[in-house]
Design an enzyme around this catalytic site. Structure first.
Site, PDB file in Angstrom:
ATOM      1  N   ASP A 170      68.207  57.727  45.643  1.00 49.08           N
ATOM      2  CA  ASP A 170      68.475  56.261  45.658  1.00 49.08           C
ATOM      3  C   ASP A 170      67.790  55.601  44.517  1.00 49.08           C
ATOM      4  O   ASP A 170      67.129  56.548  43.616  1.00 49.08           O
ATOM      5  CB  ASP A 170      67.855  55.876  46.994  1.00 49.08           C
ATOM      6  CG  ASP A 170      68.302  54.737  47.851  1.00 49.08           C
ATOM      7  OD1 ASP A 170      68.980  53.891  47.245  1.00 49.08           O
ATOM      8  OD2 ASP A 170      68.210  54.604  48.850  1.00 49.08           O
ATOM      9  N   ASP A 183      74.459  47.956  50.644  1.00 51.89           N
ATOM     10  CA  ASP A 183      74.460  48.539  52.098  1.00 51.89           C
ATOM     11  C   ASP A 183      75.456  47.820  52.807  1.00 51.89           C
ATOM     12  O   ASP A 183      75.648  46.549  52.930  1.00 51.89           O
ATOM     13  CB  ASP A 183      73.207  48.583  52.696  1.00 51.89           C
ATOM     14  CG  ASP A 183      72.390  49.635  52.070  1.00 51.89           C
ATOM     15  OD1 ASP A 183      72.472  50.081  50.986  1.00 51.89           O
ATOM     16  OD2 ASP A 183      71.092  49.793  52.598  1.00 51.89           O
TER      17      ASP A 183
END
Ligand code: GLA
Length: 396
Positions: free
Chosen positions: A144, A202
């Site tokens: 990430d 997301d």
């Protein structure tokens, strides 16, 4: 300057060596939306058992990825360790268990001192962490980019550092780059060693949100973003429009945005699954596979759709038709076949009648069959709101 660098890196990407990993889009389960900071050894073992008994492994779902919050910290030698309460036997023992079931284990870290959830990340410890993951028997790393500098030069350098470190371990580890499509990763992720790269923020458990913005994107907001990225997908390197919200029904903490989104209909879940298959997207589910409803299982294990996703050519479908709320996607398959998917994106029932030659570029004579019936068909019919229809076309 940044433009020049991007051009240089994207040229490198063209020549980036493909290893034998992720030659088709990765398939598996990820802990994020449903379990967040409750990911644990017991959960992963139960998920592994369920992936075998439900038929998911046999259908091709191989990876179990522990997302954020598995980390406990660093020991006196700076080696990462898992949260001791939730992983009392450590990750190596868990990987052995998962491997014993014929599955593979994935893990998560971040290119900064802290992850998105605020636990320990890998910045400045890339080599040590990559070696730790390899020693544990990890097969997949989602990396990430929270708490890291915004510019693409730094992002590329940080991702390449971990990519190189993973290679140096000589363990085959799929490398998933997750900077949310903010720095055109399709141009450089392969050169950094990546096998897949997120193209969007997301995804949430809803059909479409009002606009595309951080933290509020439905299925179709994300899908719109895939247009124009087709050329970057192929064996060994995939555009990743994020997880399948299939079967969450508004229960995921993050995917429901803490209850804001109430979830999708079964028809919408089937259409997301169909689209992800057409787009050659990674098929990573989040749902609780220990308690699968038959209707959800039928989507999850749909062999025809999975075969489209896993086709060896590795082509990402293009949107070739868009009229009166009807979209059509076209994906080239191996064996001189073409998959076509027609979707009704309106909230009312719609009739469609699409000319194969003029609108879909199917020149000459084609044998068109409708899935799953395999009956001969033409591109016409009626679709309920957000319903999709899939066809396989073979040249006569
Ligand atoms: C980011 C990623 C998500 C998930 C969370 C974990 O938001 O995009 O997929 O990994 O972090 O904190």
């Amino acid at each position: 300057m940044t433009g020049c660098l991007l051009f240089f890196i994207s040229t490198c990407s063209l020549y980036a060596q493909t290893d034998s990993l992720a030659l088709t889009p990765p398939m598996g389960w990820n802990s994020w939306n449903l379990f967040e900071d409750e990911v644990s050894e017991t959960l992963v073992k139960e998920i592994a058992d369920a992936m075998v008994s439900s038929g998911m492994l046999a259908a091709g779902y191989t990876y179990i990825v522990m997302d954020d919050f598995w980390v406990g910290g660093r020991d006196a030698k700076n080696r990462l360790y898992a949260d001791r309460k939730r992983f009392p036997n450590g990750i190596k023992a868990l990987a052995d268990y998962v491997h014993g079931k014929g599955l593979k284990l994935g893990i998560y870290s971040d290119a900064a001192p802290l992850t998105c959830g605020g636990v320990t990340g890998s910045y400045n410890f890339e080599e040590l962490d990559a070696q730790t993951f390899a020693d544990w028997g990890i097969d997949y790393l989602k990396y990430d980019y929270c708490n890291a500098p915004a510019d693409v030069v730094t992002a590329f350098a940080r991702y390449k550092k971990m990519g190189d470190a993973l290679k140096q371990t000589h363990r085959p580890i799929v490398y998933s780059i997750c900077e949310w499509g903010q720095r055109q990763p399709w141009l450089w992720a392969k050169a950094a060693g990546g096998h897949l790269w997120r193209t969007t923020w997301d995804i949430r458990d809803t059909w479409r949100s009002k606009e595309y913005r951080n933290s509020a994107n439905g299925i179709m907001n994300v899908v719109d973003k895939e247009q124009g990225l087709e050329q970057y997908a192929g064996p060994g390197g995939w555009n990743d429009p994020d997880l399948l919200v299939l079967g969450l029904f508004g229960k995921g903490k993050s995917s429901s945005l803490n209850g804001t989104y109430k979830g999708c209909t079964l028809t919408e879940y089937r259409t997301q699954f169909t689209l992800w298959c057409m787009l050659a997207a990674p098929l990573m589910v989040n749902l609780d596979v220990r308690h699968l409803q038959d209707s959800v299982k039928a989507i999850l294990l749909d062999k025809d759709l999975i075969a489209i996703n896993q086709d060896a050519l590795g082509k990402q479908a293009s949107r070739v038709y868009e009229q009166d709320s009807i979209l059509a996607y076209r994906k080239e398959l191996s064996g001189h076949r073409i998959a076509v998917c027609v979707i009704n994106v309106s909230s009312g029932e719609k009739r469609f009648n699409i000319n194969a030659d003029a609108a879909l570029g199917l020149h000459g004579k084609w044998n068109i069959t409708h899935l799953p019936s395999r009956r001969r068909a033409a591109f016409k019919g009626t679709l309920r709101p957000h319903e999709s229809s899939v066809y396989i076309c073979e040249a006569e």
